[in-house]
Design an enzyme around this catalytic site. Structure first.
Site, PDB file in Angstrom:
ATOM      1  N   CYS A  70      46.145  20.977   8.746  1.00  0.00           N
ATOM      2  CA  CYS A  70      46.712  20.540  10.029  1.00  0.00           C
ATOM      3  C   CYS A  70      45.644  19.835  10.877  1.00  0.00           C
ATOM      4  O   CYS A  70      44.708  20.479  11.355  1.00  0.00           O
ATOM      5  CB  CYS A  70      47.265  21.770  10.744  1.00  0.00           C
ATOM      6  SG  CYS A  70      47.764  21.490  12.445  1.00  0.00           S
ATOM      7  N   CYS A  73      45.084  21.131  14.374  1.00  0.00           N
ATOM      8  CA  CYS A  73      44.361  22.409  14.307  1.00  0.00           C
ATOM      9  C   CYS A  73      42.862  22.155  14.254  1.00  0.00           C
ATOM     10  O   CYS A  73      42.074  22.863  14.883  1.00  0.00           O
ATOM     11  CB  CYS A  73      44.789  23.215  13.083  1.00  0.00           C
ATOM     12  SG  CYS A  73      46.532  23.675  13.044  1.00  0.00           S
TER      13      CYS A  73
END
Length: 170
Positions: A70, A73
């Site tokens: 991600c 993230c």
């Protein structure tokens, strides 16, 4: 002209997902609410030691639900780690990896010099209880174990917003 518009719309959609958060498969969620007790959990860390939310009662806890694949993230983790360093005696950051293997996560942590306490939610059960339909997702919990903030995705103002809330909860 129609193809150009469709291409532009698709590009905007993909860019917004990259910047704001990574979606995951839909999950049935009872609903995590601000002002309600944070759901309790126990998860192993990278060394196999069991960590529970209860062991941090009396401290502000910031949960960071994330995955190695991600991109948002990857953008939020350094921001959250700086906050953890600003409040070492007051706040605990628990980086909860969702549904990846210990080896995948360990390699990522080593390659990216992650300093956070990383927990493994290999089955996704804690993520499901917390309603992580998109990541990164951050849950700020006060000293009494009450949810005080929920944020999904990356926001360039998140450090300032979280810092303000942590200051109130100290």
């Amino acid at each position: 002209m129609g193809k150009k518009r469709a291409l532009f719309a698709g590009t905007v959609l993909i860019a917004s997902l990259i910047v704001s958060g990574c979606t995951r498969p839909a999950q049935k969620v009872e609903g995590l609410e601000i002002g309600s007790p944070a759901p309790k959990f126990k998860l192993p860390d990278l060394d196999g030691r069991e960590v529970s939310l209860d062991q941090y009662k009396g401290k502000v806890v910031l949960l960071d639900f994330w995955a190695t694949w991600c991109n948002p993230c990857r953008m939020t983790m350094p921001v959250l780690e700086r906050l953890q360093k600003e409040y070492p005696d007051t706040m605990v950051l628990l980086a909860i990896n969702l549904q990846e293997t210990r080896d995948e996560v360990r390699n990522y942590v080593r390659e990216h010099n992650v300093d956070s306490r990383v927990l493994l939610d290999e089955e996704g059960s804690v993520g499901q209880v917390y309603g992580t339909g998109a990541i990164p997702m951050h849950v700020l919990i006060d000293k009494a174990g009450i949810v005080r903030n929920i944020q999904v995705g990356y926001d360039s103002r998140m450090a300032t917003q979280l810092r303000t809330q942590i200051e109130k909860l100290r």
